[in-house]
Design a protein around this motif. Structure first.
Motif, mmCIF file in Angstrom:
data_model
loop_
_atom_site.group_PDB
_atom_site.id
_atom_site.type_symbol
_atom_site.label_atom_id
_atom_site.label_comp_id
_atom_site.label_asym_id
_atom_site.label_seq_id
_atom_site.Cartn_x
_atom_site.Cartn_y
_atom_site.Cartn_z
ATOM 1 N N TYR A 174 38.168 40.398 44.596
ATOM 2 C CA TYR A 174 39.007 39.207 44.553
ATOM 3 C C TYR A 174 39.202 38.625 45.952
ATOM 4 N N PRO A 195 41.949 31.942 46.749
ATOM 5 C CA PRO A 195 41.302 30.635 46.586
ATOM 6 C C PRO A 195 41.395 29.806 47.858
ATOM 7 N N SER A 236 36.830 29.048 44.504
ATOM 8 C CA SER A 236 37.091 30.481 44.494
ATOM 9 C C SER A 236 36.365 31.171 45.640
ATOM 10 N N THR A 246 36.333 34.650 45.363
ATOM 11 C CA THR A 246 35.993 35.916 44.733
ATOM 12 C C THR A 246 34.480 36.075 44.703
ATOM 13 N N LEU A 270 36.374 33.743 36.232
ATOM 14 C CA LEU A 270 37.784 33.477 36.537
ATOM 15 C C LEU A 270 38.027 31.974 36.605
ATOM 16 N N SER A 271 39.178 31.547 36.195
ATOM 17 C CA SER A 271 39.522 30.123 36.244
ATOM 18 C C SER A 271 40.745 29.918 37.125
ATOM 19 N N MET A 272 40.978 28.646 37.455
ATOM 20 C CA MET A 272 42.106 28.268 38.317
ATOM 21 C C MET A 272 43.160 27.522 37.506
ATOM 22 N N SER A 302 44.936 23.735 32.713
ATOM 23 C CA SER A 302 44.736 24.015 34.137
ATOM 24 C C SER A 302 45.719 23.277 35.045
ATOM 25 N N THR A 320 46.024 28.897 41.754
ATOM 26 C CA THR A 320 46.151 30.320 41.468
ATOM 27 C C THR A 320 45.008 30.731 40.558
ATOM 28 N N GLU A 321 44.270 31.768 40.971
ATOM 29 C CA GLU A 321 43.153 32.261 40.168
ATOM 30 C C GLU A 321 43.666 33.275 39.155
ATOM 31 N N ASP A 322 42.874 33.550 38.126
ATOM 32 C CA ASP A 322 43.278 34.518 37.102
ATOM 33 C C ASP A 322 43.630 35.871 37.701
ATOM 34 N N SER A 323 43.055 36.176 38.871
ATOM 35 C CA SER A 323 43.343 37.442 39.543
ATOM 36 C C SER A 323 44.802 37.527 39.989
#
Length: 268
Positions: A75, A78, A104, A106, A113-115, A138, A161-164
């Protein structure tokens, strides 16, 4: 299988097979971790600490046969997002759509992964209401309804913010540009009439108004264009220059709308 640790943390990658001792094809920074039993084909690898460059596919092979693959994602935060607008300048009553975009960090980049995005107007978080409409899911775009001049007083920022769970820095401030004016044309000096002897000099008369992106000015004498520019400069007067002078302010972005000053009479 895949793992997704944060840089600087530990990660154990485990696999086993029933065909004897596997071989490891990997990167630097690997060591055997507790729980391994090479005689049984069970191999635990520890990456300590995890850092960029260790992402990718780890393979366990038996001879020429790949028995197991582990893909490790690392990870990242972003990247700082940018804001763009569907128009360079807006008009009163128009709707404007802003878009926030981040990339991203990552790795590897072939993750799914999405934002999601958060918007602020000044210091306040923007939510969907009658004035603002956020893109569903989103929230990457923000539509501002019925733009007015006062909307230029506030800046808009966003962050991703990323899914992580990692969140970017805030974007640079974005200000709306709204076309307005001309408003309240004034003259300086503000005298409405001058009575002078012929050949005497007349001080310059300046015209002012408020426009965005800017006003253009035309001086009229008796309703006919006399000169262009904000300053009326006649110098030493001649009898034929007596008359009524008016300054007209126009916004080039709205050429159909103009505003005249009060008249200035010159009497010789």
């Amino acid at each position: 299988m895949a793992g997704s640790p944060l840089p600087g943390t530990e990660d154990d990658i485990s696999t086993s097979d029933g065909f004897g001792v596997p071989n490891l094809t990997s990167y630097n920074g690997c060591s055997l971790a507790s729980g391994h039993d090479i005689s049984l084909g069970i191999l635990n690898i520890r990456l300590n600490p995890v850092h960029h460059g260790q992402d990718g596919i780890y393979q366990f092979t038996h001879g020429a046969t790949v028995m197991k693959c582990v893909k490790l994602f690392i990870y990242g935060q972003p990247n700082k997002p940018t804001i763009s607008s569907n128009v360079s300048m807006a008009y009163d009553g128009q709707s404007v759509t802003l878009r926030c975009h981040s990339v991203s960090s990552t790795v590897p980049g072939d993750h799914n992964l999405s934002m999601t995005y958060e918007w602020k107007r000044g210091e306040h978080v923007v939510t969907s209401d009658g004035k603002f409409i956020l893109e569903a899911k989103s929230r990457g775009s923000l539509t501002i309804m019925n733009v007015v001049t006062s909307d230029t007083k506030y800046n808009f920022t966003c962050r991703a913010t990323e899914d992580s769970g990692n969140t970017s820095l805030s974007s640079d401030a974005f200000y709306l540009k709204v076309v307005y004016g001309p408003n309240a044309v004034t003259l300086s000096p503000s005298h409405v009439s001058y009575a002078l002897d012929e050949t005497l000099p007349l001080n310059n008369i300046s015209c002012f108004s408020d426009c965005y992106p800017g006003c253009t000015y035309t001086w009229l004498k008796g309703g006919v264009v006399f000169s262009s520019g904000p300053v009326l400069s006649l110098g030493s007067l001649l009898r034929g220059e007596a008359g009524n002078y008016v300054c007209r302010a126009t916004n080039p972005e709205r050429p159909s709308i103009s505003l005249n000053s009060s008249g200035t009479a010159l009497m010789l």
